[in-house]
Motif scaffolding. Structure first.
Motif, PDB file in Angstrom:
ATOM      1  N   CYS A  75      27.759  87.055  39.143  1.00 36.66           N
ATOM      2  CA  CYS A  75      27.212  86.511  37.893  1.00 36.66           C
ATOM      3  C   CYS A  75      26.326  87.546  37.199  1.00 36.66           C
ATOM      4  O   CYS A  75      26.166  87.516  35.988  1.00 36.66           O
ATOM      5  CB  CYS A  75      26.356  85.269  38.141  1.00 36.66           C
ATOM      6  N   CYS A  83      29.527  80.103  43.304  1.00 39.67           N
ATOM      7  CA  CYS A  83      29.981  80.001  41.916  1.00 39.67           C
ATOM      8  C   CYS A  83      31.133  80.951  41.626  1.00 39.67           C
ATOM      9  O   CYS A  83      31.964  80.685  40.755  1.00 39.67           O
ATOM     10  CB  CYS A  83      28.817  80.308  40.969  1.00 39.67           C
ATOM     11  N   CYS A  84      31.181  82.073  42.331  1.00 38.82           N
ATOM     12  CA  CYS A  84      32.137  83.151  42.044  1.00 38.82           C
ATOM     13  C   CYS A  84      33.019  83.527  43.226  1.00 38.82           C
ATOM     14  O   CYS A  84      33.874  84.386  43.094  1.00 38.82           O
ATOM     15  CB  CYS A  84      31.383  84.406  41.595  1.00 38.82           C
ATOM     16  N   CYS A 124      23.290  85.606  42.460  1.00 36.05           N
ATOM     17  CA  CYS A 124      24.717  85.924  42.613  1.00 36.05           C
ATOM     18  C   CYS A 124      25.022  87.288  41.996  1.00 36.05           C
ATOM     19  O   CYS A 124      24.784  87.513  40.806  1.00 36.05           O
ATOM     20  CB  CYS A 124      25.583  84.842  41.968  1.00 36.05           C
TER      21      CYS A 124
END
Ligand SMILES: [Zn+2]
Length: 263
Positions: free
Chosen positions: A235, A175-176, A232
């Motif tokens: 996050c 996601c990052c 994560c």
């Protein structure tokens, strides 16, 4: 993974290791220590600019929370390589140079490594009573650190990978974690299934899934039981140190693993 707390210090642990009470293990967070911003609070990184006294106290707090003696610890000078150090009680208090994974079969030889987005790799062979703790970012993943850890467990202790339990801890998630084509190219040869680990994210960049890339490496080496803690760090930069989310000015959280003395 399960979030727990001991002596006011939060940490995460793997369900897979829970039934093995001889194993002590934890991924700590940034919470519960004495350091101040930007190292707030449980920073165990001694080369990031934090006060040495605070780092020392944080290490003591982490060990105390796990009922581990701070003198029975072995750590490493992590360099994003693929060296694996095989250690025992003679290494207590040592910082093993230029090494990103430690392996032992010694009781009360507590392994500690430091993280801020890179992936903590935990391995345990209950048959041979051998543990391994590794630190892999993209460089370590490309250099097949996880696979090197398995080789070291086989070569040094005769472990059978099909008996080995693996845990992959909090790390920067896909996601990052956007990477350039050079990084994607470096990871590519280590993968069995490209699409599940590297996805195009636009503008010639890719999102890299360190959990999946390392899971594939371990599976390829014959490890079947792999628990992936999809937490994560970027996050959850309020809970973990994240090199990316904190733009480089941050601390390091600790991962710890040891075999308790059975006597
Ligand atoms: Zn994320």
């Amino acid at each position: 993974m399960i979030r727990r707390e001991a002596s006011g210090i939060p940490f995460y642990s793997f369900k897979a290791f829970d039934e093995h009470s001889e194993i002590v293990h934890a991924v700590f967070t940034r919470l519960g220590g004495v350091s101040h911003s930007p190292y707030r609070a449980l920073n165990v990184g001694s080369s990031v600019g934090d006060a040495p006294k605070a780092v020392e106290e944080n290490c003591r707090l982490a060990c105390q929370a796990m009922s581990v003696s701070g003198t029975q610890v072995v750590t490493a000078w992590q360099v994003h390589g693929n060296n694996v150090g095989v250690v025992d009680a003679r290494d207590w208090g040592r910082v093993v140079p230029e090494t990103d994974a430690l392996i032992t079969n010694g009781s009360e030889v507590n392994l500690i490594l430091r993280f801020a987005d890179c992936l903590p790799i935990f391995l345990y062979d209950p048959q041979r009573r051998v543990i391994g703790l590794g630190h892999a970012g993209w460089r370590g993943t490309a250099a097949k650190l996880a696979s090197q850890m398995v080789s070291a467990m086989i070569d040094s202790f005769g472990c059978d990978p099909s008996n080995v339990l693996a845990g992959l801890g909090p790390a920067i998630g896909p996601c990052c974690y956007e990477v350039g084509p050079d990084v994607a190219q470096a990871i590519l040869p280590t993968l069995q299934n490209l699409q599940s680990a590297i996805q195009p994210s636009g503008d010639g960049h890719f999102s890299l899934d360190l959990w999946e890339a390392n899971r594939q490496q371990l599976r390829h080496r014959g490890i079947k039981q792999i628990e992936v803690g999809h937490v994560c760090t970027a996050c959850h930069a309020d809970e973990f140190f994240s090199h990316r989310a904190d733009k480089g000015s941050t601390g390091r959280f600790a991962a710890l693993m040891g075999i308790r003395n059975s006597s």
